[in-house]
Design a protein around this motif. Structure first.
Motif, PDB file in Angstrom:
ATOM      1  N   THR A 163       0.812  -1.220   0.000  1.00 48.79           N
ATOM      2  CA  THR A 163       0.000   0.000   0.000  1.00 48.79           C
ATOM      3  C   THR A 163       0.844   1.268   0.000  1.00 48.79           C
ATOM      4  OG1 THR A 163      -0.134  -0.083   2.434  1.00 48.79           O
ATOM      5  CG2 THR A 163      -1.902  -1.151   1.180  1.00 48.79           C
ATOM      6  N   LYS A 164       2.021   1.217   0.632  1.00 48.11           N
ATOM      7  CA  LYS A 164       2.947   2.351   0.662  1.00 48.11           C
ATOM      8  C   LYS A 164       4.324   1.831   0.279  1.00 48.11           C
ATOM      9  CE  LYS A 164       0.446   4.691   4.421  1.00 48.11           C
ATOM     10  NZ  LYS A 164       0.565   5.264   5.791  1.00 48.11           N
ATOM     11  N   THR A 165       4.417   1.328  -0.941  1.00 51.93           N
ATOM     12  CA  THR A 165       5.615   0.588  -1.359  1.00 51.93           C
ATOM     13  C   THR A 165       6.880   1.424  -1.293  1.00 51.93           C
ATOM     14  OG1 THR A 165       4.189  -0.684  -2.839  1.00 51.93           O
ATOM     15  CG2 THR A 165       6.557  -0.897  -3.148  1.00 51.93           C
ATOM     16  N   GLU A 166       6.807   2.664  -1.735  1.00 51.83           N
ATOM     17  CA  GLU A 166       8.000   3.513  -1.719  1.00 51.83           C
ATOM     18  C   GLU A 166       8.478   3.741  -0.293  1.00 51.83           C
ATOM     19  OE1 GLU A 166      11.120   5.517  -3.347  1.00 51.83           O
ATOM     20  OE2 GLU A 166       9.551   4.494  -4.473  1.00 51.83           O
ATOM     21  N   THR A 167       7.530   4.032   0.599  1.00 54.42           N
ATOM     22  CA  THR A 167       7.876   4.240   2.007  1.00 54.42           C
ATOM     23  C   THR A 167       8.435   2.964   2.612  1.00 54.42           C
ATOM     24  OG1 THR A 167       6.167   5.922   2.271  1.00 54.42           O
ATOM     25  CG2 THR A 167       6.965   4.869   4.272  1.00 54.42           C
ATOM     26  N   ALA A 168       7.798   1.829   2.317  1.00 52.49           N
ATOM     27  CA  ALA A 168       8.235   0.549   2.869  1.00 52.49           C
ATOM     28  C   ALA A 168       9.636   0.188   2.391  1.00 52.49           C
ATOM     29  CB  ALA A 168       7.254  -0.552   2.480  1.00 52.49           C
ATOM     30  N   ASP A 201      14.036 -10.737  -0.359  1.00 53.67           N
ATOM     31  CA  ASP A 201      13.483 -10.893  -1.706  1.00 53.67           C
ATOM     32  C   ASP A 201      12.841 -12.268  -1.900  1.00 53.67           C
ATOM     33  OD1 ASP A 201      15.769 -12.409  -1.714  1.00 53.67           O
ATOM     34  OD2 ASP A 201      16.581 -11.595  -3.571  1.00 53.67           O
ATOM     35  N   ALA A 202      13.089 -13.193  -0.960  1.00 49.25           N
ATOM     36  CA  ALA A 202      12.485 -14.516  -1.043  1.00 49.25           C
ATOM     37  C   ALA A 202      11.085 -14.555  -0.430  1.00 49.25           C
ATOM     38  CB  ALA A 202      13.384 -15.541  -0.338  1.00 49.25           C
ATOM     39  N   VAL A 203      10.758 -13.539   0.379  1.00 51.51           N
ATOM     40  CA  VAL A 203       9.459 -13.553   1.068  1.00 51.51           C
ATOM     41  C   VAL A 203       8.590 -12.346   0.747  1.00 51.51           C
ATOM     42  CG1 VAL A 203      10.235 -15.002   2.962  1.00 51.51           C
ATOM     43  CG2 VAL A 203      10.530 -12.530   3.128  1.00 51.51           C
ATOM     44  N   LEU A 204       9.164 -11.316   0.129  1.00 47.79           N
ATOM     45  CA  LEU A 204       8.393 -10.126  -0.222  1.00 47.79           C
ATOM     46  C   LEU A 204       8.458  -9.904  -1.732  1.00 47.79           C
ATOM     47  CD1 LEU A 204       9.507  -7.608   2.572  1.00 47.79           C
ATOM     48  CD2 LEU A 204       7.288  -8.754   2.396  1.00 47.79           C
ATOM     49  N   PRO A 205       7.371  -9.438  -2.349  1.00 50.41           N
ATOM     50  CA  PRO A 205       7.423  -9.151  -3.792  1.00 50.41           C
ATOM     51  C   PRO A 205       8.336  -7.967  -4.083  1.00 50.41           C
ATOM     52  CG  PRO A 205       5.351  -8.396  -2.853  1.00 50.41           C
ATOM     53  CD  PRO A 205       6.044  -9.175  -1.771  1.00 50.41           C
ATOM     54  N   LYS A 206       8.916  -7.956  -5.277  1.00 51.13           N
ATOM     55  CA  LYS A 206       9.788  -6.852  -5.648  1.00 51.13           C
ATOM     56  C   LYS A 206       8.998  -5.548  -5.648  1.00 51.13           C
ATOM     57  CE  LYS A 206      12.992  -9.477  -8.560  1.00 51.13           C
ATOM     58  NZ  LYS A 206      13.570  -9.602  -9.921  1.00 51.13           N
ATOM     59  N   PRO A 207       9.585  -4.475  -5.117  1.00 47.56           N
ATOM     60  CA  PRO A 207       8.868  -3.186  -5.092  1.00 47.56           C
ATOM     61  C   PRO A 207       8.388  -2.745  -6.464  1.00 47.56           C
ATOM     62  CG  PRO A 207      10.814  -3.072  -3.705  1.00 47.56           C
ATOM     63  CD  PRO A 207      10.884  -4.386  -4.443  1.00 47.56           C
ATOM     64  N   LYS A 209       7.256  -4.496  -8.749  1.00 47.94           N
ATOM     65  CA  LYS A 209       6.100  -5.280  -9.178  1.00 47.94           C
ATOM     66  C   LYS A 209       4.805  -4.814  -8.517  1.00 47.94           C
ATOM     67  CE  LYS A 209       8.501  -8.119 -11.748  1.00 47.94           C
ATOM     68  NZ  LYS A 209       8.358  -8.112 -13.230  1.00 47.94           N
ATOM     69  N   VAL A 210       4.927  -4.130  -7.389  1.00 47.80           N
ATOM     70  CA  VAL A 210       3.715  -3.715  -6.657  1.00 47.80           C
ATOM     71  C   VAL A 210       3.558  -2.205  -6.580  1.00 47.80           C
ATOM     72  CG1 VAL A 210       3.640  -5.802  -5.266  1.00 47.80           C
ATOM     73  CG2 VAL A 210       4.947  -3.840  -4.439  1.00 47.80           C
ATOM     74  N   ARG A 211       4.626  -1.471  -6.917  1.00 46.03           N
ATOM     75  CA  ARG A 211       4.555  -0.014  -6.813  1.00 46.03           C
ATOM     76  C   ARG A 211       3.691   0.555  -7.924  1.00 46.03           C
ATOM     77  NH1 ARG A 211       9.725   1.278  -7.419  1.00 46.03           N
ATOM     78  NH2 ARG A 211      10.184   1.298  -5.188  1.00 46.03           N
ATOM     79  N   THR A 212       2.783   1.427  -7.540  1.00 47.18           N
ATOM     80  CA  THR A 212       1.957   2.136  -8.515  1.00 47.18           C
ATOM     81  C   THR A 212       2.635   3.460  -8.834  1.00 47.18           C
ATOM     82  OG1 THR A 212      -0.057   1.154  -7.633  1.00 47.18           O
ATOM     83  CG2 THR A 212      -0.299   3.138  -8.970  1.00 47.18           C
TER      84      THR A 212
END
Length: 409
Positions: A163-168, A201-207, A209-212
């Motif tokens: 939801t806040k990919t850049e911040t995360a 990177d094994a447990v979270l999607p690449k930023p 791929k989810v960043r709008t």
């Protein structure tokens, strides 16, 4: 085997006043020690590893019943092959060591203090502090930094990763930096649980791929001359600041923070210091005759070129408010996109010259290494062409003379 003493009552024990060791019974070897000053303490005399040991069980605040219970527990440990004195000392050392390890919050504060000179600005430093305080501190800020592990990091990142990919993404990097500092400072050991490659990177999607991607609304460059004609009829520091921002293709914060000592009217150059630039590098902006005329028309009243009514810096909403009053569906930053579209679509200026005019870093490292200069003279010609375009009476039926621009380069 110690001699089993007569089991005394609590009242009998209370009446003992003579200094020395007094067997109280109930547990073999349990003694009441009375000092010459009258202070009282409990001692268990026992054989540990073939040697006689006097094991302290507490002072006067410990009751007779509690002393007997502690003595039984100590004898059970001895029977199991444990030295109660050595075990107690080890627990004390472990507790002292745990208390000496700083918390994650404390490490974050020390890390930021050590890196403060590297931040581009006070605002950049505050962003680090705010991000860690808002998302990391509530999860594991009070934990000893040596205990922070993957579950803690994921607990902080997962709620905002999509939801806040850049911040995360920035938060992850900042947590990693603090933990790396703690490792170097010997407050923790092992791998960094916030590292990305081969770990998160094994447990979270690449930023990516989810960043709008959110683009700033831009005014079509064909509509800009008419807009500029309308803007020049507006009064106020915010309107002039917006006009200057468009003429220089600069960011809102760079314009609002511009001071008179950054303006060199002898060379018609605006020198923005590195601590006010997003990229952290000094930027020299060629000032066109139109930009110089705008500056000469502004009365000097304070350090800021575009001063607020009370001589302070204009707020970050003041330029946006001008656009709203003009009913223009665009953002201040979007005007930079308008410039980029115009330069890329209607002129023959090199791409790197346009990117330098926008103070962008070239993504291609080879290209960036080749274009070591700032293309300053080419940029001056580019900005003069832009100023002429901005001054055109109407955008309808306008054709940019690309041939002339090519000759000028």
């Amino acid at each position: 085997m110690p001699k089993i003493a007569t089991e005394l009552s609590a009242l009998q024990v209370k009446r003992i006043a003579r200094p020395g060791l007094h067997a109280v019974g109930g547990v073999a070897g349990l003694m009441l020690q009375v000092s010459r000053t009258g202070s009282r303490s409990w001692i268990l005399r026992a054989m540990v590893g073939g040697k006689r040991r006097d094991i302290g069980l507490g002072g006067a605040g410990v009751s007779l019943a509690e002393a007997r219970q502690r003595a039984r527990e100590a004898r059970a440990e001895i029977w199991a092959g444990v030295d109660p004195v050595a075990e107690r000392a080890a627990r004390r050392r472990a507790l002292t060591a745990a208390q000496a390890v700083p918390t994650f919050d404390e490490c974050a504060r020390l890390f930021l203090a050590s890196k403060r000179s590297e931040f581009r600005s006070a605002k950049h430093a505050k962003q680090w502090t705010t991000t860690l305080a808002e998302y990391a501190s509530p999860v594991f800020g009070k934990l000893p930094v040596s205990e922070v592990d993957l579950p803690h990091v994921l607990h902080a990142l997962e709620p905002i990763w999509t939801t806040k990919t850049e911040t995360a993404s920035r938060l992850r990097g900042r947590i990693e930096a603090v933990l790396a500092w703690a490792t170097v400072a010997k407050h923790r050991r092992g791998d960094n649980p916030a590292r990305w490659k081969g770990h998160l990177d094994a447990v979270l999607p690449k930023p990516t791929k989810v960043r709008t991607v959110r683009h700033h609304r831009a005014l079509p460059h064909q509509a800009l001359p008419e807009f500029m004609a309308d803007l020049r009829q507006r009064e106020g520091a915010a309107a002039r600041a917006l006009e200057f921002a468009i003429l220089t293709a600069a960011r809102s914060g760079e314009v609002r923070g511009a001071t008179w000592d950054e303006i060199d009217l002898k060379s018609n150059t605006w020198i923005i210091p590195s601590d006010r630039m997003k990229g952290g590098k000094e930027h020299r902006v060629p000032l066109t005759p139109a930009a110089v005329a705008l500056l000469n028309a502004i009365p000097k009243r304070g350090q800021f070129v575009f001063a607020a009514p009370r001589d302070g810096q204009l707020s970050d909403m003041s330029l946006s408010a001008v656009l709203r009053r003009m009913n223009v569906d665009a953002t201040v930053h979007g005007m930079r996109s308008t410039f980029r579209d115009w330069a890329g679509e209607t002129t023959a200026f090199p791409r790197e010259t346009i990117e330098h005019a926008l103070a962008h870093r070239l993504k291609d490292r080879a290209e960036a290494a080749y274009a070591r200069g700032s293309h300053f003279e080419k940029r001056r010609k580019l900005m003069e062409a832009w100023a002429r375009y901005c001054a055109m009476p109407t955008a309808i039926g306008t054709v940019t003379e690309i041939g002339k621009l090519r000759k000028a380069q």
